[in-house]
Design a protein around this motif. Structure first.
Motif, PDB file in Angstrom:
ATOM      1  N   ASP A  96      -9.908  -0.806   6.645  1.00  0.00           N
ATOM      2  CA  ASP A  96      -9.822  -1.937   5.717  1.00  0.00           C
ATOM      3  C   ASP A  96     -10.534  -1.654   4.404  1.00  0.00           C
ATOM      4  N   THR A  97     -11.569  -0.840   4.459  1.00  0.00           N
ATOM      5  CA  THR A  97     -12.340  -0.565   3.251  1.00  0.00           C
ATOM      6  C   THR A  97     -11.874   0.695   2.532  1.00  0.00           C
ATOM      7  N   ARG A  98     -10.962   1.455   3.152  1.00  0.00           N
ATOM      8  CA  ARG A  98     -10.496   2.697   2.530  1.00  0.00           C
ATOM      9  C   ARG A  98      -9.003   2.867   2.797  1.00  0.00           C
ATOM     10  N   LEU A  99      -8.173   2.055   2.180  1.00  0.00           N
ATOM     11  CA  LEU A  99      -6.733   2.134   2.378  1.00  0.00           C
ATOM     12  C   LEU A  99      -6.236   3.527   1.994  1.00  0.00           C
ATOM     13  N   GLY A 100      -5.463   4.110   2.852  1.00  0.00           N
ATOM     14  CA  GLY A 100      -4.940   5.439   2.583  1.00  0.00           C
ATOM     15  C   GLY A 100      -5.694   6.519   3.322  1.00  0.00           C
ATOM     16  N   ILE A 101      -6.760   6.142   4.083  1.00  0.00           N
ATOM     17  CA  ILE A 101      -7.524   7.137   4.808  1.00  0.00           C
ATOM     18  C   ILE A 101      -6.661   7.861   5.843  1.00  0.00           C
ATOM     19  N   ALA A 102      -5.677   7.181   6.368  1.00  0.00           N
ATOM     20  CA  ALA A 102      -4.787   7.785   7.356  1.00  0.00           C
ATOM     21  C   ALA A 102      -3.340   7.564   6.929  1.00  0.00           C
ATOM     22  N   PRO A 103      -2.497   8.576   7.012  1.00  0.00           N
ATOM     23  CA  PRO A 103      -1.082   8.380   6.681  1.00  0.00           C
ATOM     24  C   PRO A 103      -0.401   7.493   7.721  1.00  0.00           C
ATOM     25  N   VAL A 104       0.710   6.905   7.346  1.00  0.00           N
ATOM     26  CA  VAL A 104       1.527   6.124   8.258  1.00  0.00           C
ATOM     27  C   VAL A 104       2.746   6.959   8.611  1.00  0.00           C
ATOM     28  N   ARG A 105       2.901   7.247   9.887  1.00  0.00           N
ATOM     29  CA  ARG A 105       4.029   8.058  10.360  1.00  0.00           C
ATOM     30  C   ARG A 105       5.123   7.102  10.839  1.00  0.00           C
ATOM     31  N   LEU A 106       6.277   7.196  10.212  1.00  0.00           N
ATOM     32  CA  LEU A 106       7.355   6.235  10.438  1.00  0.00           C
ATOM     33  C   LEU A 106       8.574   6.915  11.043  1.00  0.00           C
ATOM     34  N   ALA A 107       9.039   6.401  12.178  1.00  0.00           N
ATOM     35  CA  ALA A 107      10.298   6.841  12.778  1.00  0.00           C
ATOM     36  C   ALA A 107      11.372   5.833  12.383  1.00  0.00           C
ATOM     37  N   VAL A 108      12.487   6.315  11.866  1.00  0.00           N
ATOM     38  CA  VAL A 108      13.473   5.395  11.296  1.00  0.00           C
ATOM     39  C   VAL A 108      14.881   5.772  11.739  1.00  0.00           C
ATOM     40  N   LEU A 109      15.692   4.765  12.063  1.00  0.00           N
ATOM     41  CA  LEU A 109      17.088   5.026  12.393  1.00  0.00           C
ATOM     42  C   LEU A 109      17.875   5.327  11.116  1.00  0.00           C
ATOM     43  N   GLN A 110      19.013   5.990  11.262  1.00  0.00           N
ATOM     44  CA  GLN A 110      19.726   6.555  10.126  1.00  0.00           C
ATOM     45  C   GLN A 110      20.078   5.537   9.051  1.00  0.00           C
ATOM     46  N   THR A 111      20.661   4.418   9.445  1.00  0.00           N
ATOM     47  CA  THR A 111      21.123   3.470   8.433  1.00  0.00           C
ATOM     48  C   THR A 111      19.961   2.880   7.644  1.00  0.00           C
ATOM     49  N   ALA A 112      18.838   2.645   8.307  1.00  0.00           N
ATOM     50  CA  ALA A 112      17.671   2.133   7.594  1.00  0.00           C
ATOM     51  C   ALA A 112      17.090   3.191   6.670  1.00  0.00           C
ATOM     52  N   ALA A 113      17.181   4.462   7.071  1.00  0.00           N
ATOM     53  CA  ALA A 113      16.701   5.539   6.204  1.00  0.00           C
ATOM     54  C   ALA A 113      17.446   5.535   4.874  1.00  0.00           C
ATOM     55  N   ARG A 114      18.721   5.213   4.915  1.00  0.00           N
ATOM     56  CA  ARG A 114      19.518   5.197   3.686  1.00  0.00           C
ATOM     57  C   ARG A 114      19.363   3.891   2.920  1.00  0.00           C
ATOM     58  N   ALA A 115      19.370   2.771   3.633  1.00  0.00           N
ATOM     59  CA  ALA A 115      19.470   1.473   2.972  1.00  0.00           C
ATOM     60  C   ALA A 115      18.124   0.850   2.626  1.00  0.00           C
ATOM     61  N   LEU A 116      17.068   1.187   3.368  1.00  0.00           N
ATOM     62  CA  LEU A 116      15.793   0.497   3.184  1.00  0.00           C
ATOM     63  C   LEU A 116      14.660   1.388   2.703  1.00  0.00           C
ATOM     64  N   VAL A 117      14.593   2.599   3.218  1.00  0.00           N
ATOM     65  CA  VAL A 117      13.424   3.438   2.967  1.00  0.00           C
ATOM     66  C   VAL A 117      13.211   3.774   1.488  1.00  0.00           C
ATOM     67  N   PRO A 118      14.237   4.190   0.737  1.00  0.00           N
ATOM     68  CA  PRO A 118      13.979   4.506  -0.670  1.00  0.00           C
ATOM     69  C   PRO A 118      13.381   3.331  -1.448  1.00  0.00           C
ATOM     70  N   ALA A 119      13.942   2.134  -1.265  1.00  0.00           N
ATOM     71  CA  ALA A 119      13.416   0.959  -1.971  1.00  0.00           C
ATOM     72  C   ALA A 119      12.004   0.623  -1.503  1.00  0.00           C
TER      73      ALA A 119
ATOM     74  N   ASP B  84      10.527  -6.598   2.325  1.00  0.00           N
ATOM     75  CA  ASP B  84      10.971  -6.939   0.970  1.00  0.00           C
ATOM     76  C   ASP B  84      12.209  -6.139   0.581  1.00  0.00           C
ATOM     77  N   ALA B  85      12.284  -4.881   1.015  1.00  0.00           N
ATOM     78  CA  ALA B  85      13.454  -4.058   0.719  1.00  0.00           C
ATOM     79  C   ALA B  85      14.691  -4.605   1.412  1.00  0.00           C
ATOM     80  N   PHE B  86      14.514  -5.118   2.637  1.00  0.00           N
ATOM     81  CA  PHE B  86      15.661  -5.685   3.357  1.00  0.00           C
ATOM     82  C   PHE B  86      16.190  -6.908   2.635  1.00  0.00           C
ATOM     83  N   VAL B  87      15.294  -7.765   2.157  1.00  0.00           N
ATOM     84  CA  VAL B  87      15.707  -8.957   1.431  1.00  0.00           C
ATOM     85  C   VAL B  87      16.346  -8.583   0.089  1.00  0.00           C
ATOM     86  N   ALA B  88      15.756  -7.608  -0.598  1.00  0.00           N
ATOM     87  CA  ALA B  88      16.231  -7.240  -1.933  1.00  0.00           C
ATOM     88  C   ALA B  88      17.638  -6.661  -1.918  1.00  0.00           C
TER      89      ALA B  88
END
Length: 293
Positions: free
Chosen positions: A85-108, A286-290
């Motif tokens: 909480d006091t050091r945002l970014g101390i650890a990366p976030v590892r994300l597993a994503v299905l194909q369609t979301a990788a195209r439609a949501l991840v870039p945004a 927010d990307a899904f809504v946008a």
């Protein structure tokens, strides 16, 4: 005291079933895994593993300690999340994503994160939903984007927290307007591989329409589905997220009942309050809504 690193190896073995699978997941050699588990047995003072043919299985003591290991790993994640909480970014976030979301949501979503939390590192791998959720539970990832098809249920994983992003309509895709689903019994079909929720759901839709589909093509890549369908070689059932704001190259027709799959994020309950995970989830929502605006 038990060393957390060795406890994780036992937890991984309970999840994955073989030492070879644990070694592959954690990028260790099988001999290293075996040595560390032998050391854990010495620390425990009881047998944790027993031979089972050419493999090993957990003894009753091993199962008890593996359950404890899961709780210890959860506690470790929870305290790390509070410290983060006091050091945002101390650890990366590892994300597993299905194909369609990788195209439609991840870039945004990544664009939003670059503006909101520029110090946060996000690492992304494309995985089928079934594999992504398993790896999330096994701590291979911190967050997963997965899908839920109407009328199908997944095994309940009490350790995972789900957050709905939204619904994604599924439509009948053909090269041209050729009639409703019930009229396509004689056509070649393209579907996802056996064992996936998408394949099981598609088979159920065809059977409900009165026929067993001729699944001539099995592809995990949905863009490949679209290409085969557009060329007139097959018909299929495709989700709207596949088009990612572009014009579909196929003719789309409504299915009976206007079905839609749910797209959701999942995180382990022990780590869901990590600032980085919360930030990624918010950006994806927010990307899904946008995409609809």
């Amino acid at each position: 005291m038990f060393e957390l690193r060795r406890l994780r190896l036992l937890h991984e073995l309970a999840q994955r079933g073989t030492i070879a699978a644990v070694a592959q997941a954690l990028a260790y050699s099988p001999s290293t895994i075996s040595q560390q588990l032998s050391q854990l047995e010495r620390e425990a003072g009881v047998a944790l593993l027993a031979p089972d043919g050419r493999r090993v299985r957990l003894t009753a003591h091993g199962e008890t300690l593996a359950a404890y290991a899961a709780r210890a790993l959860d506690a470790d994640e929870e305290i790390r999340g509070e410290l983060e909480d006091t050091r945002l970014g101390i650890a990366p976030v590892r994300l597993a994503v299905l194909q369609t979301a990788a195209r439609a949501l991840v870039p945004a979503a990544l664009t939003l994160l670059a503006e909101r939390t520029p110090g946060l590192r996000v690492e992304i791998s494309e995985l089928p939903p079934e594999e992504g959720l398993f790896e999330l539970g096994a701590r291979g990832f911190d967050l997963a984007i997965a899908e839920q098809y109407p009328g199908l249920t997944r095994p309940h994983r009490s350790a995972l927290d789900r957050d709905l992003l939204g619904v994604d309509p599924i439509r009948l895709a053909t090269a041209r307007a050729i009639g409703p689903l019930a009229d396509l019994a004689e056509h070649a079909w393209v579907m996802e591989p056996r064992g996936t929720a998408a394949r099981e759901w598609a088979m159920q839709q065809c059977r409900a329409a009165g026929f067993e589909p001729d699944v001539r093509f099995e592809l995990a890549d949905l863009s490949g589905h679209a290409e085969l369908i557009a060329a007139g070689h097959a018909v299929g059932l495709l989700p709207d997220l596949l088009w990612a704001g572009g014009a579909p190259p196929v003719h789309l027709s409504a299915l009976p009942g206007d079905p839609a799959r749910e797209i959701f994020t999942a995180a382990r309950r022990s780590s869901r309050n990590r600032p980085g995970i919360r930030s990624v989830r918010e950006a994806l929502a927010d990307a899904f809504v946008a995409r609809r605006v």
